[in-house]
Design an enzyme around this catalytic site. Structure first.
Site, PDB file in Angstrom:
ATOM      1  CE  LYS A 111      -4.299  -2.183   1.729  1.00  0.00           C
ATOM      2  NZ  LYS A 111      -4.054  -3.515   2.106  1.00  0.00           N
TER       3      LYS A 111
HETATM    4  C1  LIG Z   1      -4.645  -4.378   1.436  1.00  0.00           C
HETATM    5  C2  LIG Z   1      -3.916  -5.736   1.360  1.00  0.00           C
HETATM    6  C3  LIG Z   1      -4.454  -6.775   0.797  1.00  0.00           C
HETATM    7  C4  LIG Z   1      -5.559  -6.788  -0.425  1.00  0.00           C
HETATM    8  O1  LIG Z   1      -5.520  -5.679  -1.278  1.00  0.00           O
HETATM    9  P1  LIG Z   1      -6.967  -5.203  -1.861  1.00  0.00           P
HETATM   10  O2  LIG Z   1      -6.579  -4.194  -2.914  1.00  0.00           O
HETATM   11  O3  LIG Z   1      -7.911  -4.726  -0.556  1.00  0.00           O
HETATM   12  O4  LIG Z   1      -7.577  -6.335  -2.468  1.00  0.00           O
HETATM   13  C5  LIG Z   1      -3.678  -7.952   0.663  1.00  0.00           C
HETATM   14  N1  LIG Z   1      -2.464  -8.101   1.342  1.00  0.00           N
HETATM   15  C6  LIG Z   1      -2.006  -7.298   2.294  1.00  0.00           C
HETATM   16  C7  LIG Z   1      -1.031  -7.397   3.055  1.00  0.00           C
HETATM   17  C8  LIG Z   1      -2.851  -6.043   2.239  1.00  0.00           C
HETATM   18  O5  LIG Z   1      -2.285  -4.997   2.939  1.00  0.00           O
END
Ligand SMILES: *Cc1c(COP(=O)(O)O)cnc(C)c1O
Length: 460
Positions: A111
């Site tokens: 993210k």
């Molecule tokens: C947010 C997250 C996901 C999921 O991603 P999306 O975009 O919500 O599908 C998967 N793995 C980790 C470690 C995350 O932080």
């Protein structure tokens, strides 16, 4: 480039509105009217670019007149200078799969890649607009940390992060709560992640409240995040591509944001064959894609908490595509999901989905087993989310370049890792200091009025 809402295509918006609002006023999600399409040669020419150069090229057409190309260039360089790898991401080859490590940013999850850029977009916007805004965001653990790191210390912006009390790992929590910046507020909600998400949605829906505090959102439906994430699909495709073979991605999925970014890359012409939507036992998307029934069940807690959701917010963008851009039908489908808790996907639409997507569900035991097997075979520790993406390839027999998105650093989820392999995964040296820092957060009931009062009090 102009944008419309999935629920009303008669009004158009500029990137600036799309970015600041996050969600359209009608409750729909923003999507571009058209996307830039690259042909084979143009894609081959991207191969020589560094990650940042590639990001500049991919992102620019989406932002219209929000800023100049030179300004975007500065912002992208600045955003990615905080990463521990020169080219932002890294790769490791494990047998027949390539693991694309996306967790080399400040808070150890993919993210960061989108959020660092967003933070600098906010700064740029607020410098030019002379106003003060309040970002409110729900997190299952990783979004909050990434958003805080991107916003902390920036002028004219506060950030309020709602996380489910006791349902994020201690490292996840410390990455959010140990900074001392005055513009950061952490709230632990007595509830689960969907409760947090619903509180934020209700605050946005309360037009008086949201305009009074100049509320803005950075959750995974924000289009700017999707664009930033599509860059690493290009980058990894270009890095591992054996042109004669097809390329597939397996994506640990919660809100359908990350995998949607892959779908966007495919729409831009990147020759991706299949995107695997990999879920944990909270498998609404697996049930939708494999059986045609999108129906929320109760959220259960797993060792991959960032995927513990039953409402996949970004799925509306796919529903809009399945409806061939029919906004009325999409509004109706979304109304049914809200009222009846269900959306049935007919065979026609399922066929359309299967041109681009496959899905897989991994149980807790299967996930632990993957962590163990990969460690024993390659001495590499996967975090539980990444393990789900890795294991999903075992459920489908796909030939070619198989790329697993590694979404978090294993040290964020020490309990799951030690359960699987009895080993402690350490934090990168640069981050060890957070373990002894003082934490600052408030615990509040799952009650809309109480949260609103809290936020109003802090913004006075
Ligand atoms: C947010 C997250 C996901 C999921 O991603 P999306 O975009 O919500 O599908 C998967 N793995 C980790 C470690 C995350 O932080």
């Amino acid at each position: 480039m102009r944008y419309v809402s999935t629920r009303d295509i008669s009004k158009t918006f500029e990137f600036k509105d799309v970015f600041i609002k996050g969600l359209a006023d009608d409750g729909g999600l923003f999507i571009p009217e058209t996307v830039v399409k690259y042909d084979e040669k143009e894609i081959r020419d991207l191969k020589k670019l560094s990650y940042s150069e590639l990001a500049k090229k991919i992102v620019y057409p989406f932002i219209g007149n929000f800023m100049s190309q030179a300004e975007l260039s500065n912002i992208i360089d600045k955003s990615y200078s905080t990463f521990r790898k020169d080219n932002v991401v890294d790769f490791i080859k494990l047998g027949d799969r390539t693991v694309l490590e996306l967790f080399h940013g400040p808070t150890l999850a993919f993210k960061d890649i989108a959020m660092q850029l967003l933070g600098n977009f906010y700064e740029y916007y607020l410098n030019n607009e002379n106003q003060k805004i309040n970002i409110v965001v729900a997190t299952s653990g990783d979004t909050g940390a990434a958003a805080i790191d991107a916003i902390r210390g920036k002028k004219n912006v506060n950030i309020f992060v709602l996380h489910p009390d006791n349902r994020v790992s201690p490292v996840q929590r410390k990455l959010m709560t140990t900074g001392k910046d005055e513009n950061v507020f952490n709230i632990a909600i007595k509830g689960n992640f969907d409760d947090c998400q619903n509180l934020v949605k209700s605050m946005f829906a309360d037009k008086k409240f949201s305009s009074d505090i100049k509320m803005s959102g950075v959750n995974s439906i924000n289009w700017a995040r999707i664009i930033a994430q599509s860059v690493y699909y290009f980058y990894s495709y270009l890095s591992v591509e054996d042109a004669s073979e097809s390329t597939n991605f397996s994506v640990p999925t919660g809100n359908f944001g990350d995998v949607y970014a892959g779908y966007l890359a495919k729409k831009m012409g990147l020759p991706i064959d299949k995107l695997i939507v990999a879920t944990n036992q909270n498998d609404i998307l697996h049930r939708a894609i494999s059986k045609g029934s999108y129906e929320a069940e109760k959220v259960s807690e797993t060792i991959s908490p960032s995927m513990d959701i039953q409402i996949a917010s970004n799925f509306e963008r796919l529903i809009f595509d399945l409806n061939n851009g029919d906004d009325q039908q999409t509004s109706l489908d979304m109304k049914n999901i809200k009222e009846k808790g269900q959306y049935l996907i007919n065979d026609d639409k399922l066929n359309k989905i299967s041109e681009n997507f496959l899905s897989a569900r991994m149980s807790e035991d299967e996930t632990l087993e993957v962590i163990k097997k990969v460690y024993e075979k390659y001495s590499v520790v996967l975090d539980p989310h990444t393990a789900i993406g890795y294991g999903a390839f075992d459920k489908h027999n796909l030939k070619g370049n198989n790329i697993v998105l590694a979404t978090a650093h294993p040290c964020k989820f020490p309990d799951a890792v030690s359960k699987a392999i009895n080993l402690k995964s350490d934090l990168p040296k640069e981050l060890e200091f957070i373990l002894n820092e003082k934490e600052d957060y408030d615990i509040i009931e799952n009650n809309l009025e109480k949260i609103k009062n809290y936020i109003t009090g802090k913004t006075k």
